[in-house]
Design a protein around this motif. Structure first.
Motif, PDB file in Angstrom:
ATOM      1  N   LEU A  82       0.952  -1.143  -0.060  1.00  0.00           N
ATOM      2  CA  LEU A  82      -0.133   0.007  -0.032  1.00  0.00           C
ATOM      3  C   LEU A  82       0.949   1.332   0.005  1.00  0.00           C
ATOM      4  O   LEU A  82       0.427   2.361  -0.644  1.00  0.00           O
ATOM      5  CB  LEU A  82      -0.795  -0.044   1.421  1.00  0.00           C
ATOM      6  CG  LEU A  82      -1.787  -1.217   1.366  1.00  0.00           C
ATOM      7  CD1 LEU A  82      -2.698  -1.194   2.620  1.00  0.00           C
ATOM      8  CD2 LEU A  82      -2.965  -0.962  -0.011  1.00  0.00           C
ATOM      9  N   SER A 115       2.215   1.771  -3.403  1.00  0.00           N
ATOM     10  CA  SER A 115       1.266   1.219  -4.476  1.00  0.00           C
ATOM     11  C   SER A 115       1.553   2.130  -5.959  1.00  0.00           C
ATOM     12  O   SER A 115       1.856   3.173  -5.830  1.00  0.00           O
ATOM     13  CB  SER A 115      -0.253   1.780  -3.971  1.00  0.00           C
ATOM     14  OG  SER A 115      -1.323   1.679  -4.729  1.00  0.00           O
ATOM     15  N   ASN A 153      -1.271   2.784  -7.400  1.00  0.00           N
ATOM     16  CA  ASN A 153      -2.579   3.362  -7.633  1.00  0.00           C
ATOM     17  C   ASN A 153      -2.418   4.896  -8.604  1.00  0.00           C
ATOM     18  O   ASN A 153      -3.440   5.078  -9.275  1.00  0.00           O
ATOM     19  CB  ASN A 153      -3.065   3.662  -6.303  1.00  0.00           C
ATOM     20  CG  ASN A 153      -4.599   4.090  -6.373  1.00  0.00           C
ATOM     21  OD1 ASN A 153      -5.133   3.994  -7.599  1.00  0.00           O
ATOM     22  ND2 ASN A 153      -4.917   4.966  -5.420  1.00  0.00           N
ATOM     23  N   SER A 179      -8.023   7.178  -2.696  1.00  0.00           N
ATOM     24  CA  SER A 179      -7.132   6.361  -1.790  1.00  0.00           C
ATOM     25  C   SER A 179      -6.880   5.013  -2.219  1.00  0.00           C
ATOM     26  O   SER A 179      -5.761   4.277  -1.888  1.00  0.00           O
ATOM     27  CB  SER A 179      -7.274   6.663  -0.316  1.00  0.00           C
ATOM     28  OG  SER A 179      -8.411   6.188   0.170  1.00  0.00           O
ATOM     29  N   GLN A 201      -3.471   7.900   0.472  1.00  0.00           N
ATOM     30  CA  GLN A 201      -3.308   6.439   0.840  1.00  0.00           C
ATOM     31  C   GLN A 201      -2.666   6.320   2.112  1.00  0.00           C
ATOM     32  O   GLN A 201      -2.465   5.104   2.492  1.00  0.00           O
ATOM     33  CB  GLN A 201      -2.801   5.800  -0.299  1.00  0.00           C
ATOM     34  CG  GLN A 201      -1.352   6.063  -0.713  1.00  0.00           C
ATOM     35  CD  GLN A 201      -0.870   5.473  -2.066  1.00  0.00           C
ATOM     36  OE1 GLN A 201      -1.672   5.155  -2.930  1.00  0.00           O
ATOM     37  NE2 GLN A 201       0.430   5.572  -2.332  1.00  0.00           N
ATOM     38  N   LEU A 213      -4.712   3.953   4.444  1.00  0.00           N
ATOM     39  CA  LEU A 213      -4.747   2.758   4.084  1.00  0.00           C
ATOM     40  C   LEU A 213      -3.519   1.913   4.818  1.00  0.00           C
ATOM     41  O   LEU A 213      -3.539   0.815   5.423  1.00  0.00           O
ATOM     42  CB  LEU A 213      -4.679   2.258   2.403  1.00  0.00           C
ATOM     43  CG  LEU A 213      -5.893   2.730   1.958  1.00  0.00           C
ATOM     44  CD1 LEU A 213      -6.005   2.319   0.500  1.00  0.00           C
ATOM     45  CD2 LEU A 213      -7.223   2.102   2.417  1.00  0.00           C
ATOM     46  N   GLN A 231      -4.544  -3.763  -5.719  1.00  0.00           N
ATOM     47  CA  GLN A 231      -2.892  -3.297  -6.051  1.00  0.00           C
ATOM     48  C   GLN A 231      -2.495  -3.953  -7.100  1.00  0.00           C
ATOM     49  O   GLN A 231      -1.795  -3.206  -7.983  1.00  0.00           O
ATOM     50  CB  GLN A 231      -2.033  -3.463  -4.771  1.00  0.00           C
ATOM     51  CG  GLN A 231      -2.527  -2.737  -3.426  1.00  0.00           C
ATOM     52  CD  GLN A 231      -2.677  -1.293  -3.895  1.00  0.00           C
ATOM     53  OE1 GLN A 231      -1.803  -0.610  -4.526  1.00  0.00           O
ATOM     54  NE2 GLN A 231      -3.900  -0.876  -3.406  1.00  0.00           N
TER      55      GLN A 231
END
Length: 612
Positions: free
Chosen positions: A132, A135, A137, A271, A361, A364, A405
């Motif tokens: 995380l 990530s 993302n 996030s 994020q 998380l 992810q």
């Protein structure tokens, strides 16, 4: 099962770290882009001409900017050793991000787990922290090296919080004061967020008395005040260079707009899955998918605070849960800062900016640390069935987060195929700008904000890159990144192409020529095939205002630089072992114009006397 969990967690750590490093190496933009043009104009010239001072590391663009001394040190590092290659900056940022995840996991493993199964769960949660925290993302965190360096305050804040927790049971407030001062100098206003979050997260800890907590708080406040006074003093003496971002409307007015509710949910949904990825997966129902993501994150947030409150009531609030609380509060504060500064100036949709995902994020990561607390606590629920159900539910949530992810990583690994031609086109545009800086290309790439600068500034910046052979105008940079500003610079392209010599009139019309003298040392002679010792002396006669370089060309060897001088240094004497008939060239460091040349002609070796 314990061994499998432990191996899976360790594999997660390795894969997440390697994935982030390789992705950064593939997508980090090596060219000068966006904000980097400002630092090229205001900061780097002071380093290149030797006038840089310690206080310049704290210079700010304006009232809305932060002093970023560590980021500037990273800039100086890759300028000196890699010719202003911003890909190196991106890789350094990811290395700092890995160190941040390690600092968090260090707190998670501070208390050894005697039970093998709990130890396995611990490693799974550590792997989740890395997955995380690093990530994919948001690809913009990796493509924009300056955004990648956003891991710096996160690492410093986490290390600072670990230090504070370790000092709560001791009586050394001076150490906390010094640490807070350094944190304030390195992170500027973000230090206020980090210190307040650390103080609030430490309140429920039972490891020290209220008196110790108050002393540590006083030390932290004192360190912050000293840091703010110093930065204010620097700002007063150095000045600022840009205007403050003016809001187009008030925050209260923004809260009562039609899109305020959905706007407040953006940090939660982004996030987990950024809007760009959601739009690619659910093009017709992107809004609904974002609502689902926000609901999932909000549910996890409720679970988080129920866990914190329950642990506090049960007097089970430990350092691991304190770290989770600290990270969650930091995420809240950074997100609130973005909303307060950006929404009034733009609108709620501006919160979708990919670079802000790094702040979003963090929540998380805090939830992953909370999972560690619940899976490894020494006092599980009274019912064995309840304990198994809880562990199963948490493992299911971990699997869901890892699945997200995985999809984000697969999606964003397609980006390098599109970036490479974009970078090459940008390199060509930079060459066109260097050829005619007074008339920028009509279709400038968006990262070349210099095209919109006033003519005088534009000429100054592009000339600096060319003269100093930095970024795309450096041969080493071109070979390392396989980017070339013109076809003529591609190695091996158009073999046999003849180029005309261009003479530097500053050298040709100089009243006093540079001198280069080679003197053989004792024992050196022309009869030996081995390199012979020589003494080389040169004087640039002030024809190299940016420094000079001494190169040697020898048959069978690559061209080699023997020495270089600073802008203030006009003379130098060096000793080297060189082959006979080698050619020495003294050139300017900026334009590579030849100042003087000399061929080494050693005296013949004495004839050997025949033995009687």
């Amino acid at each position: 099962m314990a061994a499998v969990l432990r191996a899976f967690g360790i594999l997660l750590v390795i894969v997440a770290s390697a994935n982030a490093l390789l992705y950064s190496d593939a997508v980090a933009t090596p060219l000068v882009q966006s904000d980097a043009w400002y630092f090229l104009e205001k900061f780097l010239p002071r380093y290149l001409d030797g006038s840089l001072t310690f206080f310049d590391l704290f210079m700010q663009r304006g009232a809305g900017d932060h002093a970023q001394p560590l980021q500037k040190l990273v800039l100086l590092f890759h300028t000196k050793y890699f010719d202003l290659d911003f890909r190196i900056e991106g890789l350094i940022g990811i290395a700092i991000g890995i160190a941040w995840c390690w600092a968090i996991s260090r707190e998670m493993t501070r208390k050894p787990q005697a039970d093998p199964l709990r130890n396995g769960f611990s490693w799974v949660c550590i792997g989740l922290v890395f997955a995380l925290g690093l990530s994919l993302n948001s690809s913009n965190i990796f493509t924009w090296p300056l955004a990648t360096l956003g891991y710096i305050p996160l690492l410093l804040g986490t290390l600072y919080f670990s230090l504070v927790m370790g000092e709560l049971g001791k009586t050394r407030p001076l150490l906390v004061l010094v640490a807070t001062l350094l944190l304030g100098l390195c992170t500027d206003e973000i230090a206020l967020v980090l210190v307040i979050a650390a103080a609030l997260a430490c309140v429920p800890l039972l490891t020290c008395s209220l008196g110790n907590k108050l002393r540590m708080l006083a030390a932290g406040v004192g360190g912050l005040i000293l840091a703010r006074v110093f930065l204010w003093w620097v700002a007063q003496h150095a000045g600022t260079g840009s205007a403050v971002l003016l809001p187009s409307r008030g925050l209260v007015e923004s809260l009562f707009t039609a899109d305020a509710f959905s706007g407040l949910l953006i940090p939660f949904s982004d996030s987990l899955v950024h809007l760009q990825l959601l739009a690619s997966r659910f093009p017709s129902t992107t809004g609904k998918a974002a609502m689902v993501c926000a609901a999932v994150v909000l549910a996890l947030q409720v679970f988080f605070w129920v866990t914190v409150f329950g642990a506090w009531r049960a007097r089970a609030y430990d350092r691991t849960l304190a770290m989770a609380t600290f990270l969650m509060l930091v995420a809240y504060a950074l997100t609130a800062g973005i909303i307060l500064s950006r929404v009034p100036a733009f609108d709620w949709n501006y919160l979708h900016q990919p670079r802000y995902v790094m702040s979003y994020q963090i929540n998380l990561v805090a939830i992953a640390v909370m999972f560690h607390h619940r899976l490894t606590r020494a006092t599980p629920p009274a019912s064995t069935r309840t304990g198994r159900f809880e562990r199963g539910a948490i493992m299911l949530m971990i699997a869901g987060l890892l699945t997200v992810q995985w999809h984000a990583s697969v999606y964003n690994w397609n980006l390098p195929h599109y970036l490479i031609p974009y970078w090459q086109n940008t390199a060509l545009a930079m060459q066109r700008l260097a050829t005619d800086p007074r008339n920028p290309p009509k279709a400038c790439p968006d990262i070349m904000t210099v095209c919109g600068y006033p003519e005088e500034q534009r000429v100054k910046l592009i000339s600096l890159l060319v003269d100093k052979q930095l970024n795309i105008f450096s041969n080493r940079f071109q070979i390392r990144n396989r980017l070339y500003p013109s076809l003529a610079t591609v190695p091996g392209f158009w073999p046999g192409t003849v180029q005309e010599q261009r003479f530097d009139q500053r050298i040709m019309q100089a009243t006093a020529e540079a001198t280069l003298v080679v003197t053989p040392m004792a024992g050196g002679c022309a009869g030996s095939t081995a390199a012979q010792p020589v003494r080389i002396q040169f004087d640039t006669r002030d024809l190299a205002p940016f420094g000079a370089q001494l190169w040697v060309d020898s048959v069978g060897a690559q061209r080699t630089m023997l020495a270089s001088t600073t802008p203030q240094q006009t003379t130098l004497a060096v000793e080297h072992a060189l082959p006979d008939h080698s050619v020495l060239s003294l050139v300017r460091s900026d334009s590579q114009g030849v100042l003087s040349q000399q061929q080494i002609d050693l005296p013949p070796c004495p004839a050997a006397v025949p033995a009687h």
